[in-house]
Design an enzyme around this catalytic site. Structure first.
Site, PDB file in Angstrom:
ATOM      1  N   ARG A  80       2.324   7.239  -2.849  1.00 11.20           N
ATOM      2  CA  ARG A  80       1.297   5.516  -2.155  1.00 11.20           C
ATOM      3  C   ARG A  80       1.546   5.455  -1.112  1.00 11.20           C
ATOM      4  O   ARG A  80       0.794   5.385  -0.582  1.00 11.20           O
ATOM      5  CB  ARG A  80       1.379   4.762  -3.260  1.00 11.20           C
ATOM      6  CG  ARG A  80       0.363   3.825  -3.185  1.00 11.20           C
ATOM      7  CD  ARG A  80      -0.543   2.891  -4.060  1.00 11.20           C
ATOM      8  NE  ARG A  80       1.096   2.151  -4.643  1.00 11.20           N
ATOM      9  CZ  ARG A  80       1.321   1.207  -4.924  1.00 11.20           C
ATOM     10  NH1 ARG A  80       0.637   1.005  -6.735  1.00 11.20           N
ATOM     11  NH2 ARG A  80       2.275   0.202  -5.340  1.00 11.20           N
ATOM     12  N   LYS A 183      -1.881   0.697   0.195  1.00 10.63           N
ATOM     13  CA  LYS A 183      -1.334  -0.550   0.443  1.00 10.63           C
ATOM     14  C   LYS A 183      -0.766  -0.668   2.364  1.00 10.63           C
ATOM     15  O   LYS A 183       0.213  -0.659   2.918  1.00 10.63           O
ATOM     16  CB  LYS A 183      -0.059  -0.752  -0.658  1.00 10.63           C
ATOM     17  CG  LYS A 183      -0.298  -1.749  -0.061  1.00 10.63           C
ATOM     18  CD  LYS A 183       1.322  -1.541  -1.955  1.00 10.63           C
ATOM     19  CE  LYS A 183       1.758  -2.666  -1.788  1.00 10.63           C
ATOM     20  NZ  LYS A 183       1.555  -3.724  -2.432  1.00 10.63           N
ATOM     21  N   GLU A 219     -10.584  -6.334  -7.982  1.00 10.71           N
ATOM     22  CA  GLU A 219      -9.110  -6.290  -8.808  1.00 10.71           C
ATOM     23  C   GLU A 219      -8.869  -8.437  -8.211  1.00 10.71           C
ATOM     24  O   GLU A 219      -9.321  -9.201  -7.520  1.00 10.71           O
ATOM     25  CB  GLU A 219      -8.019  -6.125  -7.687  1.00 10.71           C
ATOM     26  CG  GLU A 219      -7.898  -5.409  -6.353  1.00 10.71           C
ATOM     27  CD  GLU A 219      -6.724  -4.714  -5.893  1.00 10.71           C
ATOM     28  OE1 GLU A 219      -5.935  -4.190  -6.747  1.00 10.71           O
ATOM     29  OE2 GLU A 219      -7.097  -4.178  -5.173  1.00 10.71           O
TER      30      GLU A 219
HETATM   31  N1  PLP Z   1      -3.241  -4.061  -6.877  1.00 12.08           N
HETATM   32  C1  PLP Z   1      -3.320  -5.037  -5.113  1.00 12.08           C
HETATM   33  C2  PLP Z   1      -3.583  -5.704  -4.500  1.00 12.08           C
HETATM   34  C3  PLP Z   1      -1.208  -4.891  -5.642  1.00 12.08           C
HETATM   35  O1  PLP Z   1      -0.676  -5.436  -3.805  1.00 12.08           O
HETATM   36  C4  PLP Z   1      -0.688  -4.897  -5.861  1.00 12.08           C
HETATM   37  C5  PLP Z   1       1.046  -4.383  -5.974  1.00 12.08           C
HETATM   38  O2  PLP Z   1       2.106  -3.470  -5.478  1.00 12.08           O
HETATM   39  C6  PLP Z   1      -1.561  -4.069  -6.794  1.00 12.08           C
HETATM   40  C7  PLP Z   1      -2.424  -4.354  -7.562  1.00 12.08           C
HETATM   41  C8  PLP Z   1      -0.506  -3.700  -8.524  1.00 12.08           C
HETATM   42  O3  PLP Z   1       0.042  -1.829  -8.067  1.00 12.08           O
HETATM   43  P1  PLP Z   1       1.504  -2.063  -8.843  1.00 12.08           P
HETATM   44  O4  PLP Z   1       1.619  -2.538 -10.070  1.00 12.08           O
HETATM   45  O5  PLP Z   1       1.434  -0.349  -8.179  1.00 12.08           O
HETATM   46  O6  PLP Z   1       2.309  -2.648  -8.162  1.00 12.08           O
HETATM   47  C1  COI Z   2       3.219  -5.616  -5.435  1.00 12.73           C
HETATM   48  O1  COI Z   2       3.215  -6.073  -6.889  1.00 12.73           O
HETATM   49  O2  COI Z   2       4.421  -5.400  -5.738  1.00 12.73           O
HETATM   50  C2  COI Z   2       2.505  -6.727  -4.696  1.00 12.73           C
HETATM   51  O3  COI Z   2       3.145  -6.188  -3.621  1.00 12.73           O
HETATM   52  C3  COI Z   2       2.162  -7.534  -4.858  1.00 12.73           C
HETATM   53  C4  COI Z   2       1.671  -8.433  -4.013  1.00 12.73           C
HETATM   54  C5  COI Z   2       3.425  -9.411  -3.936  1.00 12.73           C
HETATM   55  C6  COI Z   2       1.258  -8.116  -2.606  1.00 12.73           C
END
Ligand code: PLP
Ligand code: COI
Length: 337
Positions: A80, A183, A219
């Site tokens: 990612r 991200k 989301e």
């Molecule tokens: N959506 C957003 C905007 C996020 O910042 C995150 C965190 O990283 C997620 C979803 C969840 O992603 P992940 O499960 O890869 O941490």
């Molecule tokens: C995560 O879930 O790791 C995130 O980055 C979410 C947030 C703290 C930005």
């Protein structure tokens, strides 16, 4: 160090011993460096500061009952971050450098990995920034990749207790062909007013809608959304949401539990048909949603006023079980450090 009360940790910054850094110059990545400095020395014209050339990741390391430290699906975070780099024209961090940095920073900060059973984990924050100067709008020629770590507890202060969230109708977080699917820091800056309002009004988070029609669920702040009905796990398909690694894992776990899975557009009105709802992400793990308010339309969708639903609880237990090493890792998601 002061004694850390592992069970009381929130999701915040705790100073640890070391961070790791790697520099991209003259078209190539250099050697990994170790630093005990919490500060970064940056060019005043660095593109990260002016044009938002910045991407970050979030992943966790867990200590198991056996004392081993487990990393969850780091390859997906590395992938990612490469996508994020492509999306805003930064140098990509090769997987070998990503994992070497991850392992090194965990080993160097071993004493900060929370003990098994504390409910806390070590959060890793990889960061990639344009460090080279530009004045015109152009990508930098130099980049910095860093990782710091911090021991964390639950993201939402409620932990695994249902939260109240609010449908956001005053702000958009990301555009359909924008950067919502990667991200990058700008997405989070764009979410701050909404988040601030939500907190002021007593909500744990905001639930963003698609920016185009304001008709579909995107989301939930820093976490993906899922709903459950008729033994089906349903999660939005949208070009403006982050592909969550937690969500993709829950999809596999749900299938393994014999559930159906649908990834498709979810209209706001469909919220009234779900039996359970949740927000999922690395930081949030699963945060069950008790209630969603659509204030502008004077509507409330209530899922629970007490405990989390049965299916959300089972998903949570299985996911955490794999991460901690208590449940067989049949998907091959965990790597020992
Ligand atoms: N959506 C957003 C905007 C996020 O910042 C995150 C965190 O990283 C997620 C979803 C969840 O992603 P992940 O499960 O890869 O941490
Ligand atoms: C995560 O879930 O790791 C995130 O980055 C979410 C947030 C703290 C930005």
């Amino acid at each position: 160090m002061k004694d850390i009360n592992w069970g009381e940790l929130s999701f915040g910054y705790v100073k640890t011993d070391y961070n790791v850094r790697c520099y991209y110059r003259d078209g190539k990545w250099g050697e990994l460096e170790v630093s005990s400095d919490e500060n970064v020395n940056l060019h005043i014209a660095a593109t990260a500061l002016h044009y938002g050339q910045e991407s970050f990741e979030g992943l966790k390391a867990f200590k198991g009952k056996d004392g081993n430290v487990r990393l969850f699906r780091w390859e997906e975070n590395a992938k990612r971050m490469r996508n994020s780099a492509k999306g805003i024209r930064m140098a990509e961090v090769p997987d070998e450098i990503f994992i070497a940095a991850v392992k090194k920073v965990i080993k160097l900060n071993d004493r900060f990995v929370p003990p098994y059973g504390s409910g806390a984990s070590l959060y890793l924050r990889p960061l990639l920034i344009g460090s080279g100067p530009q004045v015109g709008v152009k990508p930098a020629e130099e980049y910095m990749f860093m990782i710091f770590v911090t021991p964390v507890g639950p993201y939402f202060k409620e932990g695994f207790k249902p939260v109240k969230i609010k449908i956001e109708r005053n702000y958009d977080r990301a555009a359909p062909l924008g950067t919502g699917n990667i991200k990058v820091g700008g997405n989070y800056a764009a979410s701050l007013n909404a988040l601030y309002d939500a907190h002021e009004e007593g909500y744990a988070s905001s639930l963003f809608l698609d920016a185009c029609e304001k008709k579909y669920i995107d989301e939930a702040g820093p976490a993906n959304f899922f709903g459950i009905k008729n033994n089906t796990y349903i999660t939005p398909k949208s070009t403006s949401i982050l592909p969550s690694i937690t969500n993709m894992s829950l999809i596999e776990i749900a299938k393994d539990m014999g559930m159906n899975v649908e990834r498709r557009a979810i209209e706001v009105e469909e919220l009234s048909t779900f039996e359970e709802a949740g927000a999922c992400g690395t930081a949030a793990v699963i945060s069950p949603i008790g209630q969603i308010d659509d204030v502008a339309n004077d509507k409330s969708y209530v899922y629970t006023t007490g405990e989390a639903g049965k299916i959300s609880t089972e998903l949570y237990k299985r996911l955490q079980g794999i991460q901690m090493g208590d449940v067989e890792d049949k998907f091959g998601w965990v790597e020992l450090v």
